[in-house]
Design a protein around this motif. Structure first.
Motif, PDB file in Angstrom:
ATOM      1  N   LYS A   1      47.247  28.377  35.623  1.00 13.77           N
ATOM      2  CA  LYS A   1      48.382  28.385  36.540  1.00 13.77           C
ATOM      3  C   LYS A   1      47.912  28.916  37.886  1.00 13.77           C
ATOM      4  CE  LYS A   1      53.128  30.140  37.074  1.00 13.77           C
ATOM      5  NZ  LYS A   1      54.206  30.947  36.444  1.00 13.77           N
ATOM      6  N   MET A   2      48.233  28.177  38.952  1.00 14.74           N
ATOM      7  CA  MET A   2      47.777  28.560  40.290  1.00 14.74           C
ATOM      8  C   MET A   2      48.963  28.563  41.255  1.00 14.74           C
ATOM      9  SD  MET A   2      44.281  26.284  40.132  1.00 14.74           S
ATOM     10  CE  MET A   2      45.041  25.087  39.033  1.00 14.74           C
ATOM     11  N   PRO A   3      49.661  29.687  41.376  1.00 13.29           N
ATOM     12  CA  PRO A   3      50.769  29.759  42.324  1.00 13.29           C
ATOM     13  C   PRO A   3      50.252  29.792  43.753  1.00 13.29           C
ATOM     14  CG  PRO A   3      50.365  31.907  41.376  1.00 13.29           C
ATOM     15  CD  PRO A   3      49.451  30.954  40.667  1.00 13.29           C
ATOM     16  N   PRO A   4      51.055  29.344  44.718  1.00  7.76           N
ATOM     17  CA  PRO A   4      50.603  29.412  46.111  1.00  7.76           C
ATOM     18  C   PRO A   4      50.529  30.860  46.573  1.00  7.76           C
ATOM     19  CG  PRO A   4      52.894  28.710  46.007  1.00  7.76           C
ATOM     20  CD  PRO A   4      52.394  28.749  44.599  1.00  7.76           C
ATOM     21  N   PRO A   5      49.465  31.262  47.269  1.00  2.48           N
ATOM     22  CA  PRO A   5      49.358  32.647  47.738  1.00  2.48           C
ATOM     23  C   PRO A   5      50.492  33.014  48.701  1.00  2.48           C
ATOM     24  CG  PRO A   5      47.262  31.498  47.924  1.00  2.48           C
ATOM     25  CD  PRO A   5      48.289  30.469  47.611  1.00  2.48           C
ATOM     26  N   GLN A   6      50.785  34.307  48.796  1.00  2.00           N
ATOM     27  CA  GLN A   6      51.862  34.769  49.661  1.00  2.00           C
ATOM     28  C   GLN A   6      51.611  34.389  51.114  1.00  2.00           C
ATOM     29  OE1 GLN A   6      54.593  36.048  48.389  1.00  2.00           O
ATOM     30  NE2 GLN A   6      55.581  36.116  50.395  1.00  2.00           N
ATOM     31  N   GLU A   7      50.336  34.449  51.544  1.00  2.08           N
ATOM     32  CA  GLU A   7      50.032  34.081  52.933  1.00  2.08           C
ATOM     33  C   GLU A   7      50.433  32.642  53.223  1.00  2.08           C
ATOM     34  OE1 GLU A   7      46.285  36.511  51.754  1.00  2.08           O
ATOM     35  OE2 GLU A   7      47.887  35.418  50.732  1.00  2.08           O
TER      36      GLU A   7
ATOM     37  N   PHE B   1      43.164  28.433  50.185  1.00  2.14           N
ATOM     38  CA  PHE B   1      44.372  28.902  49.511  1.00  2.14           C
ATOM     39  C   PHE B   1      44.400  28.542  48.031  1.00  2.14           C
ATOM     40  CE2 PHE B   1      46.771  28.689  53.703  1.00  2.14           C
ATOM     41  CZ  PHE B   1      47.010  30.047  53.759  1.00  2.14           C
ATOM     42  N   GLY B   2      44.061  27.280  47.725  1.00  2.00           N
ATOM     43  CA  GLY B   2      44.449  26.653  46.473  1.00  2.00           C
ATOM     44  C   GLY B   2      44.164  27.408  45.201  1.00  2.00           C
ATOM     45  N   TYR B   3      42.988  28.047  45.092  1.00  2.00           N
ATOM     46  CA  TYR B   3      42.579  28.625  43.817  1.00  2.00           C
ATOM     47  C   TYR B   3      42.504  30.147  43.842  1.00  2.00           C
ATOM     48  CZ  TYR B   3      41.477  23.956  42.140  1.00  2.00           C
ATOM     49  OH  TYR B   3      41.573  22.653  41.736  1.00  2.00           O
ATOM     50  N   ARG B   4      43.054  30.786  44.870  1.00  2.00           N
ATOM     51  CA  ARG B   4      42.867  32.228  45.031  1.00  2.00           C
ATOM     52  C   ARG B   4      43.561  33.033  43.938  1.00  2.00           C
ATOM     53  NH1 ARG B   4      44.497  34.118  50.710  1.00  2.00           N
ATOM     54  NH2 ARG B   4      43.916  36.091  49.751  1.00  2.00           N
ATOM     55  N   ASP B   5      44.721  32.591  43.486  1.00  2.00           N
ATOM     56  CA  ASP B   5      45.489  33.368  42.509  1.00  2.00           C
ATOM     57  C   ASP B   5      45.549  32.683  41.142  1.00  2.00           C
ATOM     58  OD1 ASP B   5      45.981  35.286  44.441  1.00  2.00           O
ATOM     59  OD2 ASP B   5      47.848  34.369  45.105  1.00  2.00           O
ATOM     60  N   ALA B   6      44.479  32.003  40.769  1.00  2.00           N
ATOM     61  CA  ALA B   6      44.443  31.311  39.479  1.00  2.00           C
ATOM     62  C   ALA B   6      44.450  32.307  38.331  1.00  2.00           C
ATOM     63  CB  ALA B   6      43.199  30.432  39.398  1.00  2.00           C
TER      64      ALA B   6
END
Length: 524
Positions: free
Chosen positions: A197-203, A215-220
């Motif tokens: 699951k990879m939500p969009p980062p807050q930034e 951005f895409g994979y920062r919070d995987a």
């Protein structure tokens, strides 16, 4: 049928080339069609073995104000750069083994052969959008961000570092809230599948620039871990299904032998050498709750088939409907060895079939043994409880066999009940030869666009008209390549309602036959 013209190595056209537009491009159509696929097969005195081994080439058609330009560039992956230096593949590809990297010392070469941690980043299969960024993928843990206009190769993302996976599907799913899901697997510490699951980062949500990296994979993160049916092999997968509440993963009996994979460099194997087809085994449909990661304990099974692509998955009246493109065997994989494409007439393989499976959920699972649990009035698909407690699924055919590369109105209908799928006959003989098709999956009717017997249109990407309310209110973008070298290849724009040609943009250079693409709107 001589198709070797389509499987030669291509050259780059890195600067924009003006095309000749015929017809009237809709005023609202402004954006970039980006496509990717194998583009370079020949390295001096060496040729790779399989079409999927070709080094990734990107091209785009930029559409604005009724004009269209074309350009192409090779993806500057590590695999590509090393191959250009050495004249051999240094990373293991689908059908071609890896050769020694002369830049490494003897100890490093031997050590690198012990475990396959350095999988190829030749992201030749798919190109997709997430967080307003464009990524290229294959089926390893490496993806690349690229610029959709210039086609410049940007950052490399290693999903082994971001999510702890070794391989991943080439077709992630994007949801309306910006969250992306994918299926991956790991084999270094035991065989497991994973839902990522990879939500969009807050930034990104706040419209700010990322502090570091794309951005895409920062919070995987891992949403769910799935057990494997086998102890030394795990299932090959290319895509998966996603509805509003569930993920459907098909564990098919095309298996990757982990023991062979672990010694892939030491033994001089290709990825294809690690695959085993076991048609006596069943396909297993694994259902995962998209919100919680809970894995259903119901064993949904069907007779064996091979699958590359899911069409769409949706829920209705207590059922999960899974539409897919299936094959009875894996002939199609071996058909694309270059020896079959360059050295002899193309005869085609087992035709793909658009099929519908229906999975009962909750109280729809209740019923006596051997009776059909499906009561949807528009499908002939069945689900029957077996003595061992499993639910045996039998599919319904949605159309005449023969089309692949399915596309839908993804933005508005992915994960929802829908009417239309668009496909290409690709290079296959049969009903859809030389054609783009539109199939109504409810009425089972088909409409076809075909130019001529020498012309082969590829994947048809749907672009919705702004403000549209009808599912098929938009256009299809398909690139048609001609096997006659003196005839122009072209981007064709079709009215998705009528399947009539609206316009075309003829390129003054040869356009290669590639795999997948996406449309990136221009908003300024």
């Amino acid at each position: 049928m001589d198709l070797k013209h389509f499987f030669r190595s291509s050259e780059e056209d890195p600067d924009p080339i003006v095309t000749t537009v015929k017809g009237q491009i809709p005023d609202w159509l402004k954006g970039v069609l980006v496509r990717i696929g194998p583009g370079k097969f020949d390295l001096d005195d060496f040729t790779v073995n399989h079409w999927f081994d070709g080094y990734a080439l990107l091209y785009n058609f930029v559409i604005a104000d009724g004009k269209v330009t074309y350009r192409s560039k090779f993806l500057r992956s590590d695999a590509y750069e090393k191959a250009m230096q050495v004249g051999r593949p240094v990373f293991t590809e689908f059908g071609t083994k890896a050769y020694p990297d002369p830049s490494k010392n003897i100890f490093s070469r031997l050590f690198s052969k012990l475990v396959p941690t350095d999988l190829t980043d030749n992201d030749v299969i798919n190109v997709y959008q997430m967080c307003n960024e464009l990524y290229c993928s294959t089926e390893s843990c490496h993806v690349r961000r690229v610029d959709p206009i210039t086609l410049e190769t940007l950052e490399k993302v290693d999903m082994n570092k971001t999510a702890g996976i070794n391989m991943a599907s080439a077709h992630p799913h994007l949801t309306p809230d910006g969250t992306t899901y994918n299926i991956g697997s790991s084999f270094m510490t035991g065989l497991k599948y994973h839902v990522i699951k990879m939500p969009p980062p807050q930034e990104y949500l706040e419209g700010r620039n990322p502090e570091e990296g794309p951005f895409g994979y920062r919070d995987a993160s891992i949403l769910a871990n799935l057990s494997c049916r086998w102890t030394t092999t795990f299932s090959y997968y290319h895509s998966f299904g996603l509805s509003q509440n569930y993920i459907v993963f098909i564990e098919q009996p095309l298996l990757i032998n982990s023991l062979k994979l672990a010694t892939i460099k030491l033994k001089g194997r290709s990825y294809r050498d690690c695959l085993e087809w076991r048609p006596e085994e069943k396909c297993k449909f694994v259902v995962i709750n998209k919100m919680t990661g809970a894995v259903s304990k119901v064993a949904y099974v069907s007779d064996a088939f091979f699958i590359f692509h899911h069409i769409n998955t949706y829920e209705e009246d207590g059922y999960l409907v899974s539409d897919v493109i299936t094959y009875r065997n894996i002939e199609v994989i071996d058909m694309y060895f270059l020896s079959n494409l360059r050295d002899r007439p193309y005869v085609g393989a087992e035709p793909p079939r658009a099929q519908r499976f229906v999975l009962p959920l909750g109280n729809k699972l209740e019923g006596p043994l051997g009776t059909n649990l499906v009561d949807l009035n528009y499908t002939a698909a069945t689900a029957e409880r077996q003595h061992d407690g499993s639910i045996h699924l039998t599919p319904e055919n949605l159309a005449e066999p023969g089309f692949e590369l399915p596309q839908i109105n993804y933005k508005h209908y992915n994960g929802r009940k829908y009417n239309y799928v668009y496909g290409s006959g690709c290079f296959e003989p049969g009903h859809y030869r030389n054609a783009v098709c539109k199939v109504n999956v409810q009425t089972k009717t088909t409409t076809i666009w075909r130019h001529c017997s020498n012309c082969y249109p590829g994947e048809a990407v749907f672009v919705s008209r702004p403000g549209s309310t009808d599912e098929d209110d938009g256009v299809l973008l398909s690139v048609a390549v001609d096997r006659r070298p003196d005839v122009a290849d072209f981007l064709v724009i079709l009215d998705a309602k009528t399947m009539k040609e609206v316009a075309r943009a003829e390129a003054p250079v040869n356009v290669p036959a590639l795999l997948h693409g996406t449309f990136v709107p221009i908003t300024t």
